[in-house]
Design a protein around this motif. Structure first.
Motif, PDB file in Angstrom:
ATOM      1  N   CYS A 110       0.826  -1.206   0.000  1.00 43.98           N
ATOM      2  CA  CYS A 110       0.000   0.000   0.000  1.00 43.98           C
ATOM      3  C   CYS A 110       0.868   1.268   0.000  1.00 43.98           C
ATOM      4  O   CYS A 110       1.743   1.423   0.855  1.00 43.98           O
ATOM      5  CB  CYS A 110      -0.896  -0.012   1.239  1.00 43.98           C
ATOM      6  SG  CYS A 110      -1.913   1.460   1.355  1.00 43.98           S
ATOM      7  N   CYS A 158      -0.147   3.124   3.582  1.00 45.05           N
ATOM      8  CA  CYS A 158       0.243   2.651   4.915  1.00 45.05           C
ATOM      9  C   CYS A 158       1.318   1.575   4.887  1.00 45.05           C
ATOM     10  O   CYS A 158       1.844   1.197   5.932  1.00 45.05           O
ATOM     11  CB  CYS A 158      -0.994   2.142   5.664  1.00 45.05           C
ATOM     12  SG  CYS A 158      -1.595   0.567   5.033  1.00 45.05           S
ATOM     13  N   CYS A 211      -5.776  -2.555  -0.143  1.00 48.29           N
ATOM     14  CA  CYS A 211      -4.930  -2.685   1.036  1.00 48.29           C
ATOM     15  C   CYS A 211      -5.583  -3.650   2.038  1.00 48.29           C
ATOM     16  O   CYS A 211      -6.795  -3.638   2.231  1.00 48.29           O
ATOM     17  CB  CYS A 211      -4.756  -1.306   1.674  1.00 48.29           C
ATOM     18  SG  CYS A 211      -3.738  -1.323   3.133  1.00 48.29           S
ATOM     19  N   ASN A 253      -4.993  -3.646   5.221  1.00 48.35           N
ATOM     20  CA  ASN A 253      -5.160  -2.967   6.503  1.00 48.35           C
ATOM     21  C   ASN A 253      -6.617  -2.510   6.652  1.00 48.35           C
ATOM     22  O   ASN A 253      -7.075  -1.655   5.896  1.00 48.35           O
ATOM     23  CB  ASN A 253      -4.204  -1.763   6.555  1.00 48.35           C
ATOM     24  CG  ASN A 253      -4.308  -0.984   7.859  1.00 48.35           C
ATOM     25  OD1 ASN A 253      -5.153  -1.291   8.707  1.00 48.35           O
ATOM     26  ND2 ASN A 253      -3.467   0.025   7.995  1.00 48.35           N
ATOM     27  N   CYS A 290      -7.380   1.082   6.600  1.00 47.86           N
ATOM     28  CA  CYS A 290      -6.963   1.863   5.414  1.00 47.86           C
ATOM     29  C   CYS A 290      -7.827   1.541   4.188  1.00 47.86           C
ATOM     30  O   CYS A 290      -8.490   2.419   3.652  1.00 47.86           O
ATOM     31  CB  CYS A 290      -5.486   1.570   5.133  1.00 47.86           C
ATOM     32  SG  CYS A 290      -4.872   2.293   3.605  1.00 47.86           S
ATOM     33  N   TYR A 329      -7.109   1.129   1.208  1.00 51.68           N
ATOM     34  CA  TYR A 329      -6.723   1.885   0.008  1.00 51.68           C
ATOM     35  C   TYR A 329      -6.955   1.025  -1.241  1.00 51.68           C
ATOM     36  O   TYR A 329      -6.626  -0.154  -1.263  1.00 51.68           O
ATOM     37  CB  TYR A 329      -5.253   2.293   0.120  1.00 51.68           C
ATOM     38  CG  TYR A 329      -4.741   3.145  -1.016  1.00 51.68           C
ATOM     39  CD1 TYR A 329      -4.858   4.531  -0.970  1.00 51.68           C
ATOM     40  CD2 TYR A 329      -4.122   2.559  -2.119  1.00 51.68           C
ATOM     41  CE1 TYR A 329      -4.382   5.315  -1.998  1.00 51.68           C
ATOM     42  CE2 TYR A 329      -3.642   3.344  -3.162  1.00 51.68           C
ATOM     43  CZ  TYR A 329      -3.779   4.718  -3.080  1.00 51.68           C
ATOM     44  OH  TYR A 329      -3.297   5.476  -4.115  1.00 51.68           O
TER      45      TYR A 329
END
Ligand SMILES: [Zn+2]
Length: 203
Positions: free
Chosen positions: A40, A43, A79, A81, A84, A86
Motif C-alpha cells: 500500500c 500505509c 490494502c 489494513n 486503510c 486503500y
C-alpha cells in the motif's frame, strides 16, 4: 528484450502478450503484466488482488490496412489494513487511466492535420476515434486565436502541385499586413464552398 514493447513503442517493459486474435482486418492483442507483490502506498501493508479489469485501447500503429485493438488486463488492488482499505488499479505509462487511446495517438492526430488534404472526418476514421474527438485533440495542442477580420483581404494562388486535385492553393491574406488568413488546398468550388472548413496553422 520484449518484442511487443519494441513493436508498439510502449514504455512499460514488463507487459506480456497473453493472447492474439485476428479477425478480418482487426488484430486483437491481450496484454497483461506478471503478478508481483503490491504494498500500500498509503500505509505500507500488503495489498490483495481484487481481480482483473479488461480495458480496450485503440492503437494507431497498423492504421493503413489493419486496425489494432489492445485489451489491457489491469489488476485491481486493495490494502489489507482494515483501517486503510486503500484501493487502486494497475497503471500503465502508455495510456492514461481514463482514456481509450494511447498517449502517442494525440500527437499523431495533431500531426495528421498538417496534411491539407485531411479533414477531421478523415483523420477520425484513420485513428478510430470520433471526429469531434480529433477536433478536440487539435484544439488542445494547437492554439488558434480568432482574429478580427481586416477591412480588406487579398486573394492569391500558390503553385503547390501536391497532386492532381491540388495544383494551386488559394491563399487569403490581410491586404494591409500580408498576414495569412486562410489557405485552401485548391481554388475549385468543391473546396471553396462555404460549408467546408479547412484548418490552417503554423508552428
Ligand atoms: Zn493501506
Amino acid at each position: 528484450m520484449n518484442s511487443i514493447t519494441n513493436l508498439l513503442d510502449l514504455e512499460d517493459t514488463d507487459i506480456e502478450i497473453t493472447d492474439i486474435q485476428i479477425q478480418d482486418q482487426t488484430k486483437t492483442l491481450t496484454l497483461s503484466t506478471p503478478p508481483v507483490p503490491h504494498f500500500c502506498p498509503s500505509c505500507g501493508f500488503r495489498m490483495y488482488s481484487r481481480g482483473i479489469k479488461k480495458r480496450t485501447i485503440n492503437h494507431p500503429i497498423l492504421q493503413d490496412n489493419y486496425s489494432l485493438v489492445l485489451i489491457l488486463k489491469q489488476r485491481r488492488w486493495r490494502c489489507t489494513n482494515p483501517e486503510c482499505l486503500y484501493d487502486t488499479s494497475e497503471s500503465f505509462k502508455f495510456v492514461n487511466r481514463q482514456r481509450r487511446t494511447i498517449n502517442a495517438t494525440d500527437m499523431l492526430i495533431v500531426d495528421a492535420y498538417r496534411n491539407l488534404l485531411e479533414t477531421s472526418v478523415s483523420i477520425a476514421k484513420k485513428f478510430h476515434v470520433s471526429d469531434s474527438h480529433a477536433h478536440d485533440v487539435f484544439n488542445r495542442y494547437v492554439k488558434l486565436d480568432r482574429l478580427t477580420l481586416t477591412d480588406a483581404i487579398s486573394i492569391d494562388e500558390v503553385f503547390l502541385d501536391m497532386d492532381e486535385h491540388c495544383k494551386y492553393a488559394l491563399v487569403i491574406q490581410d491586404f494591409h499586413t500580408g498576414d495569412p488568413i486562410d489557405l485552401l488546398r485548391s481554388r475549385r468550388s468543391n473546396v471553396t464552398d462555404p460549408c467546408i472548413t479547412v484548418y490552417f496553422y503554423t508552428y
